[in-house]
Write an enzyme that holds these catalytic residues in place. Structure first.
Site, short mmCIF file in Angstrom:
data_model
loop_
_atom_site.label_atom_id
_atom_site.label_comp_id
_atom_site.label_asym_id
_atom_site.label_seq_id
_atom_site.Cartn_x
_atom_site.Cartn_y
_atom_site.Cartn_z
N ARG A 1 0.82 -1.22 0.00
CA ARG A 1 0.00 0.00 0.00
C ARG A 1 0.84 1.26 0.00
NH1 ARG A 1 -3.76 -1.82 4.62
NH2 ARG A 1 -2.25 -3.50 4.66
N GLU B 1 3.85 -9.93 15.53
CA GLU B 1 3.20 -10.46 16.74
C GLU B 1 3.36 -11.99 16.78
OE1 GLU B 1 -0.82 -9.23 16.98
OE2 GLU B 1 -1.11 -10.09 18.98
P1 AMP Z 1 3.49 -2.00 11.73
O1 AMP Z 1 4.69 -2.73 11.24
O2 AMP Z 1 2.91 -2.59 12.96
O3 AMP Z 1 3.71 -0.50 11.85
O4 AMP Z 1 2.35 -2.23 10.66
C1 AMP Z 1 2.43 -1.54 9.51
C2 AMP Z 1 1.80 -2.23 8.35
O5 AMP Z 1 0.61 -2.96 8.65
C3 AMP Z 1 1.43 -1.13 7.44
O6 AMP Z 1 2.03 -1.40 6.19
C4 AMP Z 1 -0.07 -1.14 7.36
O7 AMP Z 1 -0.45 -1.25 6.02
C5 AMP Z 1 -0.54 -2.35 8.11
N1 AMP Z 1 -1.44 -2.06 9.25
C6 AMP Z 1 -1.18 -2.29 10.55
N2 AMP Z 1 -2.22 -1.99 11.35
C7 AMP Z 1 -3.17 -1.51 10.52
C8 AMP Z 1 -4.50 -0.99 10.72
N3 AMP Z 1 -5.08 -0.93 11.92
N4 AMP Z 1 -5.19 -0.59 9.63
C9 AMP Z 1 -4.63 -0.65 8.41
N5 AMP Z 1 -3.41 -1.13 8.15
C10 AMP Z 1 -2.68 -1.55 9.19
#
Ligand code: AMP
Length: 174
Positions: free
Chosen positions: A62, A99
């Site tokens: 995305r 996770e």
């Molecule tokens: P993180 O590594 O935890 O920062 O997760 C980031 C990736 O997961 C990003 O590329 C987002 O596209 C996706 N992501 C994580 N949580 C969400 C959420 N609540 N809504 C949409 N996309 C999310």
């Protein structure tokens, strides 16, 4: 120029996706609305036009949606950070903890030259694990990270802290 509240009205909150307890921020209605999508890209372009960037570094998948039009608007290169096995030539590679389990991201070794001024782009900053892996990849390439930019930041997950000292910009904050 579009306002954050105009964009926020288009975000769909989807409970329990992709698994129970996650409130998914669905940004696709922004992409579907030409005024909102162009306005969003212009918010980023305006912020980074004077920054003398060499490249926008977009995270699969995305992040590509934001990173590609932004790089074109700024007149700078686009670097694709991809899931493993997609890039055909030698890569830098980082594996990071999720996770449950791990994930890996790759970037072509010759995509970013040492000292290049780059911007990291993705749609949502959650825990910051993904963007941190990308900042580590850029560290391997000896790039200079100007900022990490997101459409939405889930502040309660403290991704911003995880990315420190890289500065973080988000259009929408939750
Ligand atoms: P993180 O590594 O935890 O920062 O997760 C980031 C990736 O997961 C990003 O590329 C987002 O596209 C996706 N992501 C994580 N949580 C969400 C959420 N609540 N809504 C949409 N996309 C999310």
């Amino acid at each position: 120029m579009i306002t954050p509240s105009e964009l926020e009205r288009l975000v769909m909150n989807v409970p329990d996706f992709p698994k129970p307890g996650i409130m998914f921020k669905d940004l696709t209605p922004i992409f579907l609305n030409p005024k909102a999508f162009q306005g969003l890209i212009e918010v980023f372009a305006e912020r980074y036009r004077g920054e003398n960037l060499d490249a926008v570094v977009a995270i699969e998948s995305r992040g590509f949606v934001i990173g590609a039009p932004l790089a074109a608007a700024l007149g700078v290169g686009l670097v694709l950070v991809r899931k493993p096995g997609k890039l055909p030539r030698p890569t830098h590679r980082r594996t990071y903890a999720l996770e449950y389990g791990t994930d890996t991201l790759e970037m072509h070794q010759d995509a970013v030259r040492p000292g290049a001024r780059v911007l990291i782009v993705d749609d949502v900053l959650a825990t910051g694990g993904t963007a941190k892996a990308v900042s580590d990849l850029l560290g391997d390439a000896q790039a200079q990270i100007v900022e990490a930019a997101f459409v939405a930041e889930l502040g309660f997950l403290s991704g911003r802290k995880r990315l420190a000292p890289t500065p973080v910009f988000a259009v929408l904050e939750y």
